[in-house]
Design a protein around this motif. Structure first.
Motif, PDB file in Angstrom:
ATOM      1  N   HIS A 124       0.860  -1.183   0.000  1.00 50.99           N
ATOM      2  CA  HIS A 124       0.000   0.000   0.000  1.00 50.99           C
ATOM      3  C   HIS A 124       0.895   1.233   0.000  1.00 50.99           C
ATOM      4  O   HIS A 124       1.923   1.211   0.667  1.00 50.99           O
ATOM      5  CB  HIS A 124      -0.872  -0.007   1.268  1.00 50.99           C
ATOM      6  CG  HIS A 124      -1.628   1.265   1.439  1.00 50.99           C
ATOM      7  ND1 HIS A 124      -1.067   2.406   1.971  1.00 50.99           N
ATOM      8  CD2 HIS A 124      -2.915   1.590   1.122  1.00 50.99           C
ATOM      9  CE1 HIS A 124      -1.969   3.365   1.976  1.00 50.99           C
ATOM     10  NE2 HIS A 124      -3.086   2.900   1.479  1.00 50.99           N
ATOM     11  N   SER A 160      -8.300   0.049  -1.404  1.00 51.53           N
ATOM     12  CA  SER A 160      -8.135   0.195  -2.862  1.00 51.53           C
ATOM     13  C   SER A 160      -6.848  -0.450  -3.347  1.00 51.53           C
ATOM     14  O   SER A 160      -6.829  -1.088  -4.394  1.00 51.53           O
ATOM     15  CB  SER A 160      -8.081   1.671  -3.251  1.00 51.53           C
ATOM     16  OG  SER A 160      -9.309   2.270  -3.055  1.00 51.53           O
ATOM     17  N   ASP A 223     -12.478   6.441   6.012  1.00 50.15           N
ATOM     18  CA  ASP A 223     -11.294   7.317   6.026  1.00 50.15           C
ATOM     19  C   ASP A 223     -11.358   8.293   4.856  1.00 50.15           C
ATOM     20  O   ASP A 223     -10.328   8.655   4.305  1.00 50.15           O
ATOM     21  CB  ASP A 223      -9.996   6.491   5.987  1.00 50.15           C
ATOM     22  CG  ASP A 223      -9.732   5.916   4.607  1.00 50.15           C
ATOM     23  OD1 ASP A 223     -10.701   5.594   3.903  1.00 50.15           O
ATOM     24  OD2 ASP A 223      -8.545   5.820   4.230  1.00 50.15           O
TER      25      ASP A 223
END
Ligand code: ADP
Ligand code: 2PG
Ligand code: MG
Length: 463
Positions: A124, A160, A223
């Motif tokens: 990430h 994502s 978030d």
């Protein structure tokens, strides 16, 4: 215990800011937030004609969320997959901390294995092969789900990058490239995810499409600003509010049409011409059996921060839970507000609280994050002013690609830096806020906290 107003400033301002920040983190503990819903899920399962509970957790808070389901619904789980951000070192999931309530620790969890889940640690914010492999497993699993299955999704920010499956015609390396370009260009998460949703097999409601006709319940730790369901982790189970055309407009805005991988542009153009099916939209049949539920957010954390600050005797105020914009500009803006309060000092110390997610247009080759950049800009504006402290930090414990959560600064920061021969403007121009604060010894390091509800700023102004 309530501390008298006239005594709070006898405590170190950094300690006070830390105590307020930890109170905010505790209020958005994903383990506790999920547990509030597990009884309801049990009764849905037992009250309906269901024979399988599939649990898919992805995002930075995947492990504590999965642990909560495992502890409460372990007897019902058929299969579980968890995908979380790799720390680069430790590969053990985190378990709710056994430390007492009063312990002043930022880490809500201690390591503990998951028994009902296969755990994947992936990269990430730029996706990697491990995320791809894990997502293949998820797709295989939910493809076979019928109306007798409940697919429980535990979604948190970071999802994502972690749940990744590029569309036909796009390679992982092209997806990595476009993600990196948008991150560096200063695109906000709405913009970034508009593009991500249109080059993915699972984002923008497509995960729900794959699992249809199963019953889907998504518990979501927000978030993003405004808690928009189609933006958090790119809304894999939510109707998408954006289009192929919007995705092209984002790339155009940042001058990336000629720089982005050709296959990405081609795909988006085909989509905009109506040659590829749009992401699922509100009202589509596939969302008939879907519930998306926000279980915690930045606002909740800010409210807890305010309550703790008031408990400590501060005159506390939440300025905004929707802070956006270029980090250094936000830093200046916040300093203006702090200075105004300062010149108008009341008989009580003040605590200003804000939250949200700024952006950084990365032009230099330094190391840093949006909170640290905000903090340098803030410090420059309050140079030499006594009695103001700012803590700006990511609630996940990570600011940008660094091991710091953010920084803590006051009126001495810039004076001290200049005395050391450091030029703050140069560090800012090179996006090297991490090394600046490393030298001034003002990095704010917590380690991964286990939660993730964007960033928080706490400004303390002495009376
Ligand atoms: N050198 C740098 N200085 C400031 N910000 C940076 C730097 N390098 C990357 N960033 C920013 O860090 C952000 C990603 O950081 P991260 O904390 O992982 O975000 P999030 O918490 O939203 O997942 C991106 O918005 C990127 O622009
Ligand atoms: O996964 C994502 O799309 C975003 C927003 O939810 O999270 P992060 O900024 O942590 O990558
Ligand atoms: Mg983010």
């Amino acid at each position: 215990m309530k501390i008298e107003y006239n005594t709070i400033m006898e405590r170190d301002r950094n300690d006070l800011a830390t105590e307020i920040f930890y109170a905010a983190l505790k209020a958005v503990d994903p383990y506790n937030a999920v547990r509030l819903y597990t009884d309801k899920i049990r009764s849905i399962y037992q009250g309906g004609d269901f024979n399988r509970l599939i649990v898919i957790a992805f995002g930075k808070a995947a492990c504590p969320m999965a642990k909560a389901v495992e502890d409460e619904l372990g007897d019902l789980i058929d299969t579980g997959i968890a995908i979380t951000k790799s720390s680069g070192k430790e590969e053990t999931p985190l378990h709710p901390s056994t430390r007492g309530e009063d312990t002043n620790s930022p880490c809500l969890f201690t390591p503990s294995p998951l028994h009902h889940f296969t755990l994947f640690n992936a990269n990430h914010p730029v996706p990697d092969e491990k995320g791809l492999k894990a997502t293949d497993e998820v797709i295989k699993l939910i493809k076979g789900a019928d109306e007798k299955a409940i697919v429980l999704c535990l979604i948190s920010g970071g999802g994502s990058a972690l749940l990744v499956s590029p569309c036909e015609g796009i390679t992982l390396s092209e997806k990595q490239e476009i993600t990196e370009l948008l991150l560096k260009a200063g695109a906000d998460i709405y913009e970034l995810n508009t593009v991500r949703k249109h080059i993915s097999k699972v984002k923008g409601g497509r995960l729900a499409e794959i699992a249809y006709p199963a019953r889907i319940i998504s518990l979501i730790l927000s978030d993003v600003i405004g808690d928009r369901l189609d933006v958090i982790a790119s809304g894999p189970t939510a109707p998408d509010r954006t289009t192929f055309r919007d995705a092209l407009m984002v790339l155009d805005k940042y001058g990336l049409i000629d720089i982005a991988p050709e296959n990405v542009i081609k795909l988006l153009q085909k989509g905009a011409e109506g040659l590829i099916k749009e992401t699922p939209k509100d009202g589509d049949l596939i969302f008939k059996n879907v519930d998306n539920i926000i279980i915690a957010s930045n606002r909740k954390a800010l409210e807890a921060a305010k309550a703790r600050a008031e408990g400590l005797g501060f005159n506390a105020e939440i300025i905004s839970s929707e802070i956006t914009g270029e980090a250094r500009e936000v830093g200046k803006w916040l300093a203006d507000i702090a200075r105004a309060k300062c010149s108008n000092r009341s008989n009580r110390s003040t605590c200003l609280i804000s939250g949200g997610e700024t952006t950084v247009t990365v032009k230099g080759n330094g190391k840093g994050g949006r909170n640290m950049e905000l903090a340098i800009a803030f410090a420059m504006e309050i140079e030499g002013i006594k009695g103001i402290t700012l803590l700006s930090a990511g609630t996940d414990g990570t600011d940008g690609p660094t091991d710091a959560a953010g920084a803590i600064v006051d009126g001495e920061t810039i004076k001290k830096a200049r005395a050391m021969g450091l030029n703050p403007e140069e560090y800012l121009d090179n996006n090297d806020s991490y090394n600046f604060f490393k030298k001034t010894d003002e990095l704010y390091i917590t380690g991964p906290t286990g939660t993730n509800v964007m960033d928080i700023q706490i400004v303390i102004i002495e009376k």
